[in-house]
Design a protein around this motif. Structure first.
Motif, short mmCIF file in Angstrom:
data_model
loop_
_atom_site.label_atom_id
_atom_site.label_comp_id
_atom_site.label_asym_id
_atom_site.label_seq_id
_atom_site.Cartn_x
_atom_site.Cartn_y
_atom_site.Cartn_z
N TRP A 159 0.85 -1.20 0.00
CA TRP A 159 0.00 0.00 0.00
C TRP A 159 0.88 1.24 0.00
CZ3 TRP A 159 -5.43 0.23 0.28
CH2 TRP A 159 -5.99 1.48 0.60
N TRP A 160 0.57 2.20 -0.89
CA TRP A 160 1.29 3.46 -0.97
C TRP A 160 0.27 4.58 -0.89
CZ3 TRP A 160 2.86 -0.98 -3.09
CH2 TRP A 160 4.24 -1.28 -3.14
N GLY A 161 0.27 5.36 0.19
CA GLY A 161 -0.66 6.47 0.32
C GLY A 161 -1.41 6.44 1.62
N ALA A 162 -2.30 7.41 1.77
CA ALA A 162 -3.12 7.51 2.97
C ALA A 162 -4.21 6.44 2.96
CB ALA A 162 -3.73 8.90 3.08
N THR A 163 -4.73 6.12 4.13
CA THR A 163 -5.80 5.12 4.21
C THR A 163 -7.18 5.72 3.98
OG1 THR A 163 -5.81 5.39 6.61
CG2 THR A 163 -4.47 3.59 5.69
N SER A 164 -7.26 7.04 3.85
CA SER A 164 -8.52 7.70 3.50
C SER A 164 -8.16 8.97 2.71
CB SER A 164 -9.34 8.03 4.75
OG SER A 164 -8.65 8.99 5.54
N PRO A 165 -9.04 9.46 1.83
CA PRO A 165 -10.37 8.92 1.55
C PRO A 165 -10.29 7.63 0.73
CG PRO A 165 -9.88 10.69 0.03
CD PRO A 165 -8.75 10.66 1.03
N LEU A 166 -11.39 6.94 0.68
CA LEU A 166 -11.50 5.68 -0.03
C LEU A 166 -11.16 5.86 -1.51
CD1 LEU A 166 -12.46 2.69 0.32
CD2 LEU A 166 -14.72 3.47 -0.37
N GLY A 167 -10.23 5.02 -2.00
CA GLY A 167 -9.88 5.04 -3.41
C GLY A 167 -8.82 6.03 -3.81
N ALA A 168 -8.14 6.67 -2.82
CA ALA A 168 -7.14 7.68 -3.15
C ALA A 168 -5.71 7.15 -3.08
CB ALA A 168 -7.28 8.88 -2.21
N ALA A 169 -5.51 5.91 -2.62
CA ALA A 169 -4.17 5.35 -2.47
C ALA A 169 -3.89 4.30 -3.54
CB ALA A 169 -4.02 4.73 -1.08
N TYR A 170 -2.59 4.17 -3.86
CA TYR A 170 -2.13 3.11 -4.76
C TYR A 170 -1.94 1.83 -3.94
CZ TYR A 170 1.43 0.56 -7.56
OH TYR A 170 2.15 -0.39 -8.26
N TYR A 171 -2.39 0.70 -4.49
CA TYR A 171 -2.02 -0.57 -3.89
C TYR A 171 -1.59 -1.54 -4.98
CZ TYR A 171 -6.75 -2.41 -5.03
OH TYR A 171 -7.90 -2.82 -5.67
N ARG A 172 -0.83 -2.54 -4.56
CA ARG A 172 -0.27 -3.51 -5.50
C ARG A 172 -0.35 -4.91 -4.89
NH1 ARG A 172 5.81 -2.73 -6.22
NH2 ARG A 172 5.14 -0.74 -7.11
N ILE A 173 -0.69 -5.86 -5.73
CA ILE A 173 -0.68 -7.27 -5.35
C ILE A 173 0.31 -7.96 -6.27
CG2 ILE A 173 -2.05 -9.39 -5.23
CD1 ILE A 173 -4.51 -7.49 -4.77
N THR A 174 1.34 -8.59 -5.68
CA THR A 174 2.42 -9.17 -6.45
C THR A 174 2.64 -10.61 -6.03
OG1 THR A 174 3.48 -7.00 -6.26
CG2 THR A 174 4.77 -8.76 -7.27
N GLY A 175 2.45 -11.54 -6.96
CA GLY A 175 2.65 -12.95 -6.65
C GLY A 175 3.12 -13.73 -7.85
N PRO A 176 3.39 -15.02 -7.66
CA PRO A 176 3.86 -15.85 -8.78
C PRO A 176 2.89 -15.88 -9.95
CG PRO A 176 4.22 -16.98 -6.70
CD PRO A 176 3.39 -15.77 -6.39
#
Length: 356
Positions: free
Chosen positions: A301-318
């Protein structure tokens, strides 16, 4: 900008179509001719892939000769394969035939093809993306709008050779590679601008399920887990978007192995909130592969936890890369996003076919 009656025809065409289930078990045999599009292993096509190929052939049969020439590319055409972007077609021209040049019958058949490839949720997302772009077209009709979404095919639709169906424009790139009974949308780009608008008196939020599931996962974490997951209080931009095929990222954040069973369930809900734009028949094996490697899959997670939808997130797996990348160039990061899905092992169906 599409006229009101054209928008109505677009929505009506989608509503007229239906989806079905999967066929019998595949039979796998080696294929050795090495030609572009030939399958590494040939499996008997299932009912879903037959529906997709039939819908593609029916769409092609509705085109005139010049349109067919514009839509069809050889499977060996690597340049066309990667000609997709989050930018408007005025900045990054697409090849193929645009929605705005299709007749009502042709639009209906293209819609049927989209309906065969995607889930109901996925098709609703496509409708909403195009409608959102029509909102932008009110101010910049030469740059934006549903009429500027393009369709193309890399390879001839076939039951025994791989081919890719492409559809998209501004903020949308569907790359659906069909190989026997199997379909992947890796890589595909979604998002939208505006993400929030009113349609026929109903509130629309294109990525709402994704941001709600991300919020639910963040709330389910302990303080220690949150410290691992949050990489920065500043959001970042899309990393593996257009032009970054074949690249990989080192996992960052909280691994599935450090989650409780209940947290893992929520992690999977978040992953499925993105991947459920694919039809259920082809989604199931992809989710199963991700579930099998969930302990090695990371949430960052990169960014603030609010407001909803304002932060970048990433899911990285095989077996999965997901990026959710809000954009604040218009002053509201919750209303504009560039998002990616990739399967690092199977971009453009590379695990199933000989691309070269």
């Amino acid at each position: 900008m599409m006229k009101r009656r054209q928008s109505f025809s677009f929505i009506t065409a989608f509503a007229m179509l239906s989806a079905c289930g999967r066929g019998g078990p595949p039979v796998s045999t080696p294929v050795g001719d090495g030609a572009p599009g030939s399958l590494i292993h040939s499996e008997a096509p299932d009912d879903q892939s037959r529906r997709i190929v039939t819908a593609a052939q029916e769409f092609l049969s509705s085109l005139d000769a010049s349109q067919r020439k514009a839509v069809l590319f050889p499977f060996s055409d690597g340049a066309q394969r990667v000609k997709w972007s989050n930018f408007p077609t005025g900045f990054v021209p697409r090849a193929g035939t645009p929605w705005g040049k299709l007749t009502a019958q042709q639009r209906g058949r293209l819609t049927a093809l989209l309906r065969a490839v995607l889930s109901p949720q996925g098709m609703e997302m496509v409708i909403e993306q195009m409608q959102a772009d029509d909102i932008l077209a009110r101010k910049e009709p030469t740059m934006f709008g549903a009429d500027r979404y393009f369709v193309s095919m890399v390879g001839m639709p076939s039951l025994d050779r791989a081919w890719t169906f492409q559809f998209g424009g501004h903020h949308l790139a569907i790359n659906a590679t069909v190989a026997g009974p199997q379909v992947t949308l890796s890589p595909s780009l979604t998002g939208g601008e505006p993400l929030k608008f009113i349609r026929n008196g109903k509130r629309i939020y294109i990525v709402e399920n994704e941001v709600l599931q991300a919020q639910a996962l963040m709330r389910a974490l302990t303080p220690g887990q949150t410290k691992l997951a949050v990489r920065s209080t500043q959001k970042i931009d899309l990393v593996l978007g257009p032009g970054h095929d074949g690249q990989v990222l080192q996992p960052e954040g909280l691994p599935g192995s450090a989650m409780t069973p209940r947290q893992k369930q929520q992690f999977l809900r978040l992953i499925e909130a993105r991947l459920d734009f694919l039809n259920a028949d082809d989604l199931a094996p992809q989710v199963a592969a991700i579930r099998a490697t969930l302990d090695q899959t990371y949430f960052g997670w990169w960014g603030a936890t609010s407001p909803l939808g304002a932060a970048y997130y990433r899911i990285t797996g095989p077996r999965v890369l997901i990026e959710f990348s809000p954009q604040d160039m218009d002053g509201d990061a919750t209303n504009h996003a560039h998002n990616m899905f990739r399967d690092p092992t199977n971009e453009y169906g590379s695990a199933w076919t000989k691309l070269r």
